[in-house]
Enzyme design. Structure first.
Site, mmCIF file in Angstrom:
data_model
loop_
_atom_site.group_PDB
_atom_site.id
_atom_site.type_symbol
_atom_site.label_atom_id
_atom_site.label_comp_id
_atom_site.label_asym_id
_atom_site.label_seq_id
_atom_site.Cartn_x
_atom_site.Cartn_y
_atom_site.Cartn_z
ATOM 1 N N LYS A 279 -8.045 27.554 -50.234
ATOM 2 C CA LYS A 279 -6.746 27.048 -49.831
ATOM 3 C C LYS A 279 -6.186 27.935 -48.718
ATOM 4 O O LYS A 279 -6.200 29.152 -48.815
ATOM 5 C CB LYS A 279 -5.793 27.019 -51.028
ATOM 6 C CG LYS A 279 -4.530 26.212 -50.800
ATOM 7 C CD LYS A 279 -3.748 26.017 -52.078
ATOM 8 C CE LYS A 279 -2.533 25.124 -51.840
ATOM 9 N NZ LYS A 279 -1.736 24.908 -53.056
ATOM 10 N N GLU A 367 4.492 18.343 -67.163
ATOM 11 C CA GLU A 367 5.921 18.273 -67.465
ATOM 12 C C GLU A 367 6.187 17.846 -68.909
ATOM 13 O O GLU A 367 7.103 18.360 -69.556
ATOM 14 C CB GLU A 367 6.607 17.304 -66.498
ATOM 15 C CG GLU A 367 6.666 17.780 -65.055
ATOM 16 C CD GLU A 367 5.384 17.509 -64.278
ATOM 17 O OE1 GLU A 367 5.272 17.981 -63.131
ATOM 18 O OE2 GLU A 367 4.476 16.824 -64.825
ATOM 19 N N ARG A 395 8.467 12.111 -65.441
ATOM 20 C CA ARG A 395 7.239 12.052 -66.228
ATOM 21 C C ARG A 395 7.468 12.492 -67.674
ATOM 22 O O ARG A 395 6.643 12.249 -68.530
ATOM 23 C CB ARG A 395 6.177 12.959 -65.594
ATOM 24 C CG ARG A 395 5.935 12.688 -64.132
ATOM 25 C CD ARG A 395 4.795 13.512 -63.582
ATOM 26 N NE ARG A 395 3.755 12.619 -63.104
ATOM 27 C CZ ARG A 395 2.539 13.001 -62.760
ATOM 28 N NH1 ARG A 395 2.202 14.268 -62.871
ATOM 29 N NH2 ARG A 395 1.652 12.144 -62.348
#
Length: 617
Positions: A279, A367, A395
């Site tokens: 990344k 979540e 969510r």
């Protein structure tokens, strides 16, 4: 080939490997320069440049369906599909979206701003293809962080059962937005550090360097996987779901990627291609970042890495105000704990983690789990604070309703990025949480208008020992630490009289309260301004008082109107004036019993209806 000359991925299919490598370098430089001016998602896109090129080289979009999980790592995909000239408009009004957008391009077959959806979508596409007897490949690119989302695990389970032909590219960069947490990450980490893993990397590298690409490589890799499945936990994870597996392969080696993807393309059934990427590759500041600072960035100076967006010295972001207050309260109360679903950097909780590592919990992109875990903590006597973005809180609606509010557990939820968030677009606008949460019994929902009120609301939330939600926006606010916390009466609003003879009443919330006051004074307009800092419960006493004045009332809000503050006010006024007779279940949870008994209990049976009709006749 110049980047601006690319109008279609077909243009790269006849390029040599050296040309593709040169193209990847050019795209990486283009992304760094472009994002430094517009802002956007930097690290994730720098990490998948070669992988995106290889995907478009091997597959034939838009016929083949390329699905990017979350979608914020699709910038190279956009360049290869002819949108490079639009990058100056990235995330601006009427400009290029920061995510895949079906209305933007025929090459964008799926769009998402939330993680862990790609595998379910890919299986759906594969089922549709087979039922309609069509012919195309389905490819889902998902990162290791997104695998911590329960939806991804559910999809893997179903994919393994249905055995539809599809390719899952597992982008393993050891990061989501920031450092990954959880059991899945620990299993993958054990693979990365093992001697067997390094040996297999070498073996696969050797295989890939041969000219025999196809079934023989697949069989060799599969047999290797079978031999060491108990040691190579990573392969075992996918094999547990009945999925074939190739990898790992260097995600920055285009030659190897093309060979492996061609092999996967020939495979019948679901197959996982494990790709290792870095990344932030190509930009040192982003490569070294472990906290998520370079995940999503505002415009910055390339040489120094410094943001070009600076806050005034006396201002903090709303997230920082909440975080500092939380740390101060936690210093005095050892039962206070902090939870984040993979958003420690954005929610400004990294300092809390450093100060109280044993009381900080990053549960990954989950979540639902975060809320219910917090409920368990509350039931066990702790005082949990969960920080979650408004658009991601959607969510966890069931967990807030079923676990938190129904059991009346004292969990404090910080709803970050509430309201319009701007650049990230429709997947991230936090405009639905008020209407989403107002219908849930036992829940307290609030928003401060300034930093002082934010500090006191958080203090009040912990003292209340109730399910308590505090929403706050993206952006910054003037900050002074309060000398002593004050309890705010739950459900209370505050009033500001501007001028001598008000011509109207404006009810608002958040920083817009101060904006309205400032604008009224600036234009010498007399009015009454109400800080409606609680959406639930609302200040009915003040509404009664305001309703008695012969003045027009404006409810000024910047969120979804349906189910909003104005809806709450209208509902209350209606109950007082009987403009509309309403029959339904009141604001509480309904316990068990027969349907007939419960309808009578709740006064929603037809006999209750006609009784009211007759009494009101």
């Amino acid at each position: 080939m110049r980047i601006y000359d690319i109008g279609s991925p077909k243009q790269i299919k006849n390029m040599s490997i050296p040309q593709l490598v040169e193209l990847s370098n050019d795209i990486r430089s283009f992304l760094i320069n472009s994002i430094s001016k517009t802002g956007g998602h930097l690290s994730s896109n720098l990490g998948v440049v070669e992988l995106s090129i290889a995907m478009h080289y091997v597959f034939d979009a838009p016929n083949d369906k390329l699905i990017f999980d979350v979608g914020h790592q699709c910038y190279t995909h956009k360049i290869l599909t002819g949108r490079s000239r639009q990058f100056t408009t990235l995330r601006k009004k009427d400009g290029l979206s920061g995510y895949q957008k079906r209305s933007e391009s025929i090459y964008d077959c799926w769009e998402a701003g939330h993680s862990s959806t790609s595998l379910s979508a890919a299986l759906g596409y594969a089922i549709a293809r087979d039922i309609k007897k069509e012919n195309y490949e389905v490819v889902a690119l998902i990162g290791d962080g997104a695998l911590s989302g329960g939806m991804a695990m559910e999809a893997l389970n179903d994919i393994g059962s249905k055995q539809k032909k599809m390719i899952i590219i597992f982008n393993d960069n050891n990061m989501s937005i920031s450092r990954n947490h959880g059991g899945i990450e620990q299993r993958i980490t054990s693979v990365r550090s093992s001697q067997i893993y390094r040996g297999i990397k070498h073996d696969i590298k050797s295989n890939l360097q041969t000219n025999k690409v196809g079934t023989s490589i697949l069989n060799a890799m599969t047999s290797v996987r079978d031999i060491v499945k108990h040691d190579i936990i990573n392969a075992g994870l996918f094999q547990d779901f009945n999925l074939d597996y190739i990898g790992p392969v260097d995600g920055h080696n285009i030659s190897d990627l093309i060979k492996v993807l061609n092999t996967a393309k020939e495979h019948d059934g679901p197959i996982v291609v494990h790709v290792l990427t870095k990344k932030g590759k190509g930009y040192p500041y982003a490569e070294k970042d472990k906290g998520g600072k370079w995940h999503g960035v505002s415009p910055f100076d390339i040489e120094t890495g410094r943001s070009l967006m600076k806050l005034p010295n006396d201002e903090l972001t709303w997230s920082e105000v909440i975080s500092r207050t939380l740390m101060d309260l936690a210093r005095k109360d050892k039962n206070i704990v902090a939870i984040t679903p993979a958003m420690a950097q954005g929610s400004k909780l990294l300092d809390f983690e450093k100060a109280y590592p044993d009381r900080f919990f990053d549960c990954g992109i989950a979540e639902q789990h975060a809320i219910t875990m917090a409920c368990g903590m509350a039931a066990g006597g702790l005082k949990p604070f969960v920080s979650v973005y408004s658009s991601f809180l959607q969510r966890a609606y069931d967990q807030i309703n079923h676990d938190m509010a129904r059991m009346d557990l004292p969990v404090v939820v910080g709803i970050d990025r509430a309201g319009l968030v701007g650049d990230d677009g429709d997947t991230h606008q936090g405009v639905f949480d008020i209407s989403m949460l107002r219908s849930i019994p036992n829940l307290i929902l609030s928003q401060p208008h300034d930093a002082k009120e934010a500090q006191n609301l958080l203090y009040t939330a912990f003292v209340s020992q109730k399910p308590f939600c505090i929403r706050y926006p993206r952006g910054n606010v003037h900050y002074d630490k309060v000398d002593q916390y004050e309890l705010i009466p739950i459900g209370s609003w505050t009033r500001y009289d501007i001028g001598d003879k008000p011509i109207c009443i404006v009810i608002s919330y958040g920083y817009d309260v101060d904006n309205v006051i400032h604008k009224a004074k600036e234009n010498n307009i007399s009015m009454i301004v109400i800080n409606a800092r609680f959406f639930k419960p609302i200040d009915t006493k003040m509404i009664d008082e305001l309703s008695s004045y012969d003045l027009p009332i404006y409810v000024y809000e910047t969120d979804c109107k349906i189910g909003s503050l104005s809806s709450a006010i209208l509902e209350y006024i209606n109950t007082q004036k009987h403009i509309l007779n309403t029959i339904g279940i009141e604001d509480h949870f309904v316990n068990h019993g027969s349907i007939r008994t419960l309808r009578i209990q709740e006064h929603i049976d037809t006999q209750s209806l006609f009784k009211e009709i007759i009494e009101n006749d």
